[in-house]
Design a protein around this motif. Structure first.
Motif, PDB file in Angstrom:
ATOM      1  N   ILE A  24      -1.053   2.784   6.768  1.00 16.83           N
ATOM      2  CA  ILE A  24      -1.049   3.042   8.213  1.00 16.83           C
ATOM      3  C   ILE A  24      -1.902   2.020   8.946  1.00 16.83           C
ATOM      4  CG2 ILE A  24      -1.894   4.664   9.964  1.00 16.83           C
ATOM      5  CD1 ILE A  24      -0.949   6.927   8.084  1.00 16.83           C
ATOM      6  N   SER A  25      -3.066   1.690   8.379  1.00 17.32           N
ATOM      7  CA  SER A  25      -3.959   0.713   8.999  1.00 17.32           C
ATOM      8  C   SER A  25      -3.283  -0.651   9.125  1.00 17.32           C
ATOM      9  CB  SER A  25      -5.241   0.596   8.168  1.00 17.32           C
ATOM     10  OG  SER A  25      -6.100  -0.382   8.704  1.00 17.32           O
ATOM     11  N   ALA A  47       0.834  -1.210   0.000  1.00 19.38           N
ATOM     12  CA  ALA A  47       0.000   0.000   0.000  1.00 19.38           C
ATOM     13  C   ALA A  47       0.867   1.258   0.000  1.00 19.38           C
ATOM     14  CB  ALA A  47      -0.930  -0.006   1.211  1.00 19.38           C
ATOM     15  N   SER A  48       1.944   1.229   0.780  1.00 17.17           N
ATOM     16  CA  SER A  48       2.835   2.389   0.843  1.00 17.17           C
ATOM     17  C   SER A  48       3.516   2.631  -0.497  1.00 17.17           C
ATOM     18  CB  SER A  48       3.882   2.176   1.940  1.00 17.17           C
ATOM     19  OG  SER A  48       4.716   3.301   2.059  1.00 17.17           O
ATOM     20  N   SER A 107       4.654  11.113  13.093  1.00 24.45           N
ATOM     21  CA  SER A 107       5.806  10.360  12.595  1.00 24.45           C
ATOM     22  C   SER A 107       6.910  10.310  13.646  1.00 24.45           C
ATOM     23  CB  SER A 107       6.328  11.002  11.310  1.00 24.45           C
ATOM     24  OG  SER A 107       7.467  10.320  10.832  1.00 24.45           O
ATOM     25  N   LEU A 108       7.192  11.462  14.260  1.00 22.88           N
ATOM     26  CA  LEU A 108       8.222  11.501  15.304  1.00 22.88           C
ATOM     27  C   LEU A 108       7.826  10.657  16.512  1.00 22.88           C
ATOM     28  CD1 LEU A 108       9.246  15.273  15.216  1.00 22.88           C
ATOM     29  CD2 LEU A 108      10.671  13.323  14.579  1.00 22.88           C
ATOM     30  N   ASP A 109       6.539  10.704  16.880  1.00 23.13           N
ATOM     31  CA  ASP A 109       6.072   9.899  18.015  1.00 23.13           C
ATOM     32  C   ASP A 109       6.224   8.410  17.725  1.00 23.13           C
ATOM     33  OD1 ASP A 109       5.442  12.156  19.437  1.00 23.13           O
ATOM     34  OD2 ASP A 109       3.318  12.159  18.869  1.00 23.13           O
ATOM     35  N   GLY A 143       8.219   2.093   8.576  1.00 20.13           N
ATOM     36  CA  GLY A 143       7.223   2.247   7.515  1.00 20.13           C
ATOM     37  C   GLY A 143       6.055   3.107   7.941  1.00 20.13           C
ATOM     38  N   LEU A 144       5.600   2.913   9.182  1.00 22.53           N
ATOM     39  CA  LEU A 144       4.488   3.709   9.701  1.00 22.53           C
ATOM     40  C   LEU A 144       4.882   5.182   9.795  1.00 22.53           C
ATOM     41  CD1 LEU A 144       1.670   3.913  10.927  1.00 22.53           C
ATOM     42  CD2 LEU A 144       2.651   3.271  13.149  1.00 22.53           C
TER      43      LEU A 144
END
Length: 411
Positions: free
Chosen positions: A67-68, A57-58, A107-109, A93-94
């Protein structure tokens, strides 16, 4: 005997039912184990399938869907033994998917568990991709110092990452560290000469540097052409040929007949690989200053590229005759890149007629990279009569060393 037999029969009768029952139960247990096996395998392979779907998907730019799937990889991690490599890939990847959707904080979290600020030792295990995504997040959030650190960490693990090197250059440029940015862009042009983006960014950095240098010089010197030329020559000494060329173009726009400027520009162009343009500048220089040693010496290099060894000999004779000290200094610098490459690839061959001369031997040693200890012996140029004309030449023009000696004695 009968008692023994009856006991044996008793034992046989009493044990047979349990043994038969056990034998009859084996197929059932095997069937039960077989039926339960797929569900156990399925529970182990679910995260692999989710990771595969997420990556697909990415790659197709369906980032919300990615993301899902990435999130499902982390579901029920306590009940499943998921390899660390899978978790790292999923986290990276997320975070990348969040970045592509401009969700930089998320993204950072996502990367925080992977890149803990306190565990310095564990950072060696962090993949370069994670550092790259973190750096890009920081860059978008204008946290430039953090971005620079992350990009350097990425390059320490993967020096060939073009994305990291160009992004590092961007972060440095936005931090007003243009010279450092230009070095990163230039490094990338050497690593990937066909990457247009690297050349474009390098050009922008050089343009900004030139504008800044020229602006500072103009403010400090109030239009002093000599000061501007000194700036350009300092850039040449540092090997910043493109930047020096742009500075000299600016200078010659305002002072087209300034002695030395065309020779410096020609030298910069020759180092950049533009032999024809360089030759034109050298001839313009000789029209202003007929004895320019730099113009004559570099014309000898261009003549060698053409295979015109008579001109090579003539130009070298002029320089070594009029300016023996300057000639020795010029021989301390390596040949121009075009000539050096042609010599290494044996595309340029010195003819025996020239090779046997003192100039030819010196030239060959210079091209070979051997130490050149002295210039060839030349007849001393007479200083009588001609010095007055040289003294009255335009300001900045070269004075033959013999004339200089005459003036030094008289003064």
């Amino acid at each position: 005997m009968g008692i023994a037999l009856s006991h044996r029969k008793l034992v046989s009768k009493s044990s047979a039912p349990s043994l038969c029952a056990g034998l009859r139960s084996i197929p059932f247990l095997l069937a039960l184990a077989f039926l339960s096996y797929p569900s156990r395998v399925d529970s182990q392979t679910t995260y692999q399938e989710e990771l595969k779907l997420a990556n697909e998907a990415s790659n197709s730019k369906r980032f919300e869907e990615a993301i899902s799937h990435y999130r499902r990889v982390f579901e029920d991690t306590a009940s499943r033994a998921i390899p660390r490599s899978v978790l790292v890939e999923a986290q990276t990847g997320l975070a990348s998917a969040y970045f592509m959707l401009h969700r930089y904080r998320e993204s950072l979290d996502t990367l925080k568990p992977l890149i803990p600020s306190s565990e310095i030792a564990s950072r060696k295990q962090i993949p370069s991709e994670a550092w790259l995504v973190q750096g890009l997040d920081y860059l978008e959030l204008n946290q430039l110092a953090d971005a620079i650190y992350s990009f350097r960490q990425c390059l320490a693990r993967d020096p060939n990452s073009a994305n990291a090197r160009l992004a590092l250059g961007d972060a440095l440029a936005r931090s007003d560290r243009l010279e450092e940015a230009a070095k990163e862009y230039e490094d990338q042009t050497r690593r990937t000469p066909s990457l247009a983006d690297a050349w474009y960014k390098l050009g922008l950095a050089h343009s900004a540097l030139a504008d800044g240098l020229l602006g500072d010089s103009e403010r400090k010197s109030s239009g002093n052409v000599v000061a501007l030329q000194l700036v350009a020559e300092e850039l040449l000494n540092k090997g910043s040929n493109l930047l020096a060329a742009k500075s000299l173009f600016h200078l010659l726009h305002d002072a087209a007949s300034h002695a030395g400027a065309h020779a410096d520009l020609g030298h910069a162009l020759l180092e950049l690989g533009y032999a024809k343009s360089a030759e034109s500048q050298f001839h313009k220089e000789l029209a202003v200053d007929p004895n320019s040693p730099l113009a004559q010496f570099d014309l000898a290099q261009i003549a060698a590229l053409r295979g015109d060894w008579d001109e090579v000999s003539a130009e070298l004779g002029k320089v070594s005759g009029l300016y023996p000290r300057a000639f020795r200094l010029l021989l301390e610098f390596p040949p121009a890149g075009l000539l050096r490459q042609a010599w290494i690839e044996k595309k340029t061959q010195i003819p025996t007629t020239f090779a046997g001369s003192s100039s030819g031997e010196l030239w060959k040693a210079w091209l070979d990279g051997s130490e050149v200890t002295a210039a060839p012996a030349q007849k001393k140029t007479s200083a009588s009569g001609s010095c007055l004309g040289n003294i009255l030449s335009p300001p900045g023009a070269w004075l033959p060393e013999a004339c200089y000696e005459v003036l030094r004695v008289r003064l």
